[in-house]
Write an enzyme that holds these catalytic residues in place. Structure first.
Site, PDB file in Angstrom:
ATOM      1  N   SER A   1       2.986 -11.638   4.777  1.00 58.23           N
ATOM      2  CA  SER A   1       2.955 -12.859   3.969  1.00 58.23           C
ATOM      3  C   SER A   1       3.903 -13.940   4.481  1.00 58.23           C
ATOM      4  O   SER A   1       4.512 -14.672   3.692  1.00 58.23           O
ATOM      5  CB  SER A   1       3.224 -12.536   2.491  1.00 58.23           C
ATOM      6  OG  SER A   1       2.201 -11.687   1.999  1.00 58.23           O
TER       7      SER A   1
ATOM      8  N   HIS B   1      -1.145  -1.113  13.547  1.00 60.60           N
ATOM      9  CA  HIS B   1      -1.140  -1.982  12.357  1.00 60.60           C
ATOM     10  C   HIS B   1      -1.387  -1.113  11.121  1.00 60.60           C
ATOM     11  O   HIS B   1      -2.157  -0.149  11.175  1.00 60.60           O
ATOM     12  CB  HIS B   1      -2.235  -3.042  12.495  1.00 60.60           C
ATOM     13  CG  HIS B   1      -2.146  -4.093  11.439  1.00 60.60           C
ATOM     14  ND1 HIS B   1      -2.612  -3.880  10.168  1.00 60.60           N
ATOM     15  CD2 HIS B   1      -1.608  -5.332  11.455  1.00 60.60           C
ATOM     16  CE1 HIS B   1      -2.374  -4.971   9.436  1.00 60.60           C
ATOM     17  NE2 HIS B   1      -1.761  -5.872  10.194  1.00 60.60           N
TER      18      HIS B   1
ATOM     19  N   LYS C   1      -7.709 -10.498  12.178  1.00 59.83           N
ATOM     20  CA  LYS C   1      -8.399  -9.348  11.559  1.00 59.83           C
ATOM     21  C   LYS C   1      -9.918  -9.520  11.699  1.00 59.83           C
ATOM     22  O   LYS C   1     -10.373 -10.043  12.713  1.00 59.83           O
ATOM     23  CB  LYS C   1      -7.972  -9.197  10.098  1.00 59.83           C
ATOM     24  CG  LYS C   1      -6.443  -9.228   9.950  1.00 59.83           C
ATOM     25  CD  LYS C   1      -5.987  -8.832   8.589  1.00 59.83           C
ATOM     26  CE  LYS C   1      -4.478  -9.017   8.511  1.00 59.83           C
ATOM     27  NZ  LYS C   1      -3.889  -8.447   7.336  1.00 59.83           N
TER      28      LYS C   1
ATOM     29  N   GLY D   1      -0.538  -9.317   3.139  1.00 62.44           N
ATOM     30  CA  GLY D   1      -1.643  -9.877   2.358  1.00 62.44           C
ATOM     31  C   GLY D   1      -1.384  -9.897   0.867  1.00 62.44           C
ATOM     32  O   GLY D   1      -2.307 -10.100   0.082  1.00 62.44           O
TER      33      GLY D   1
ATOM     34  N   GLU E   1      -3.182  -1.425   8.616  1.00 66.54           N
ATOM     35  CA  GLU E   1      -4.592  -1.268   8.230  1.00 66.54           C
ATOM     36  C   GLU E   1      -5.273  -0.210   9.104  1.00 66.54           C
ATOM     37  O   GLU E   1      -6.145   0.526   8.648  1.00 66.54           O
ATOM     38  CB  GLU E   1      -5.314  -2.623   8.309  1.00 66.54           C
ATOM     39  CG  GLU E   1      -4.890  -3.520   7.152  1.00 66.54           C
ATOM     40  CD  GLU E   1      -4.939  -5.007   7.438  1.00 66.54           C
ATOM     41  OE1 GLU E   1      -5.591  -5.432   8.407  1.00 66.54           O
ATOM     42  OE2 GLU E   1      -4.294  -5.761   6.676  1.00 66.54           O
TER      43      GLU E   1
ATOM     44  N   GLU F   1       6.396  -4.693   9.784  1.00 64.93           N
ATOM     45  CA  GLU F   1       5.446  -5.246   8.815  1.00 64.93           C
ATOM     46  C   GLU F   1       5.397  -4.378   7.564  1.00 64.93           C
ATOM     47  O   GLU F   1       4.539  -3.474   7.472  1.00 64.93           O
ATOM     48  CB  GLU F   1       4.049  -5.278   9.432  1.00 64.93           C
ATOM     49  CG  GLU F   1       3.908  -6.183  10.621  1.00 64.93           C
ATOM     50  CD  GLU F   1       2.505  -6.778  10.658  1.00 64.93           C
ATOM     51  OE1 GLU F   1       2.410  -7.992  10.598  1.00 64.93           O
ATOM     52  OE2 GLU F   1       1.540  -6.021  10.691  1.00 64.93           O
TER      53      GLU F   1
ATOM     54  N   ASN G   1      -2.867 -12.730  13.708  1.00 60.99           N
ATOM     55  CA  ASN G   1      -3.808 -11.612  13.612  1.00 60.99           C
ATOM     56  C   ASN G   1      -4.979 -12.034  12.725  1.00 60.99           C
ATOM     57  O   ASN G   1      -4.839 -12.102  11.508  1.00 60.99           O
ATOM     58  CB  ASN G   1      -3.079 -10.394  13.025  1.00 60.99           C
ATOM     59  CG  ASN G   1      -4.019  -9.228  12.780  1.00 60.99           C
ATOM     60  OD1 ASN G   1      -5.151  -9.209  13.257  1.00 60.99           O
ATOM     61  ND2 ASN G   1      -3.544  -8.236  12.032  1.00 60.99           N
TER      62      ASN G   1
HETATM   63  C1  PEP Z   1      -0.791  -8.730   9.135  1.00 59.88           C
HETATM   64  O1  PEP Z   1      -1.821  -8.207   8.732  1.00 59.88           O
HETATM   65  O2  PEP Z   1      -0.341  -8.444  10.257  1.00 59.88           O
HETATM   66  C2  PEP Z   1      -0.118  -9.670   8.255  1.00 59.88           C
HETATM   67  C3  PEP Z   1       1.132  -9.937   8.471  1.00 59.88           C
HETATM   68  O3  PEP Z   1      -0.876 -10.216   7.244  1.00 59.88           O
HETATM   69  P1  PEP Z   1      -0.420 -11.344   6.193  1.00 59.88           P
HETATM   70  O4  PEP Z   1       0.349 -12.396   6.961  1.00 59.88           O
HETATM   71  O5  PEP Z   1      -1.704 -11.890   5.648  1.00 59.88           O
HETATM   72  O6  PEP Z   1       0.431 -10.689   5.170  1.00 59.88           O
END
Ligand code: PEP
Length: 254
Positions: free
Chosen positions: A216, A98, A11, A176, A100, A170, A9
Site C-alpha cells: 500500500s 511474492h 499483477k 492491497g 500472492e 512486503e 507490479n
Molecule cells: C504488491 O503486490 O507487491 C504490492 C505492494 O501491492 P499494493 O501496493 O497494491 O499493496
C-alpha cells in the site's frame, strides 16, 4: 552507494493497449518531469514483456521484469515460463516469492531458492519478496519468519551471487489493504534485514544491497518511506497502474 529503485507490479491487470498506453505515458512523464537518473522497473504480465522491452528502448531509466519464472529451465511443464526464455527477450529482473505466489500457488522458501538460482544462472536479477502475515506480526514472530525466509530462500548463495539480488519486504497485511507499515515498523524490519545480510555476507554487501518496501505504498506515503535510512525504494502494486500516481511515487525518491 546502493541502487534506488521504484518498481511497479502490475499483477494480472491491463489489456495490451492499456499496458502500452501506460508505458507510453510513463516514458513521456519521465522525460518531461525527471532530470535525475532513476531506476524504474515495470513488471507486466508475461504476454506484454517483449513489446514493452521494445517500447522502452527509448528510455533507459525504465526496465521491464517478469512477475515469476519456472524453477526448471525447459521441458514438459505446461503453462510455465522459463528464465532462459525471459533472458532471450532481454528481461533483466524477476520477482520471486511474492506473497500472492506463496499463498495461491504453494510457493515456499525452497521453491524460491531454486527460482533464484535459475534466474541468476541466466543473468536475471531476482527481487526476492519476504513478508509476514498479520497473525505472525501479532504473535511477535515476524523477525523469526523473515530470518527463516532469508536463510531458506536466499542465504545459500555465494557472496558474489547474492550481490546481484534485490530484496523486497512486503508485509502481507499491507498488500492491497490500504494499511501501510508505519515508518518505524518499516525502518525496524529493514534494519533487521540489513543486519542479517551483514552477519551472513559482511558489511560491504549489506551496505550495497537494495531493500525495497512494498505494501500500500502510494503518492501520499512514499516520500516518508523512501527517506528511511534502510529503505531504498518501493515495490508498488495498485498505485503503479495509473501513470500520475506512479510518477508521483517515482518523484518521491530523495
Ligand atoms: C504488491 O503486490 O507487491 C504490492 C505492494 O501491492 P499494493 O501496493 O497494491 O499493496
Amino acid at each position: 552507494m546502493r541502487n534506488k529503485i521504484v518498481a511497479g507490479n502490475w499483477k494480472m491487470n491491463l489489456l495490451k493497449e492499456e499496458a502500452q498506453s501506460l508505458t507510453a505515458e510513463l516514458i513521456g512523464m519521465i522525460k518531461d518531469e525527471v532530470s535525475r537518473p532513476v531506476n524504474v522497473i515495470l513488471f507486466p504480465p508475461f504476454l506484454y514483456i517483449n513489446a514493452l522491452i521494445q517500447q522502452c528502448n527509448v528510455e533507459s531509466r525504465i526496465q521491464i521484469g517478469a512477475q515469476n519464472c519456472s524453477n526448471n529451465s525447459s521441458g514438459a511443464f505446461t503453462g510455465e515460463v522459463a528464465a532462459p526464455m525471459l533472458a532471450s527477450l532481454g528481461c533483466k529482473y524477476v520477482l520471486v516469492g511474492h506473497s500472492e505466489r506463496r499463498s495461491y500457488y504453494g510457493e515456499n522458501n525452497r521453491s524460491c531458492a531454486s527460482k533464484i538460482d535459475i534466474a541468476l544462472h541466466h543473468n536475471i536479477s531476482p527481487i526476492y519478496c519476504i513478508e509476514e502475515t498479520l497473525k505472525e506480526r501479532e504473535s511477535n514472530i515476524h523477525f523469526t519468519v523473515i530470518q527463516k525466509q532469508l536463510e531458506e530462500g536466499i542465504f545459500h548463495l555465494s557472496k558474489e551471487k547474492f550481490s546481484n539480488c534485490i530484496l523486497a519486504y512486503e508485509p502481507v497485511w499491507a498488500i492491497g489493504t490500504g494499511k501501510t507499515a508505519s515508518p518505524d515498523q518499516a525502518q525496524e524490519i529493514h534494519h533487521f534485514i540489513r543486519k542479517a545480510i551483514e552477519k551472513k555476507y559482511g558489511s560491504d554487501v549489506a551496505a550495497n544491497t537494495t531493500l525495497l518496501y512494498g505494501g500500500s505504498c502510494n503518492d501520499q506515503n512514499a516520500k516518508e518511506l523512501f527517506n528511511l535510512p534502510d529503505v531504498d525504494g518501493g515495490l508498488i502494486g495498485g498505485a503503479s497502474l495509473k501513470s500520475r500516481s506512479f510518477m508521483n511515487i517515482i518523484k518521491s525518491m530523495p
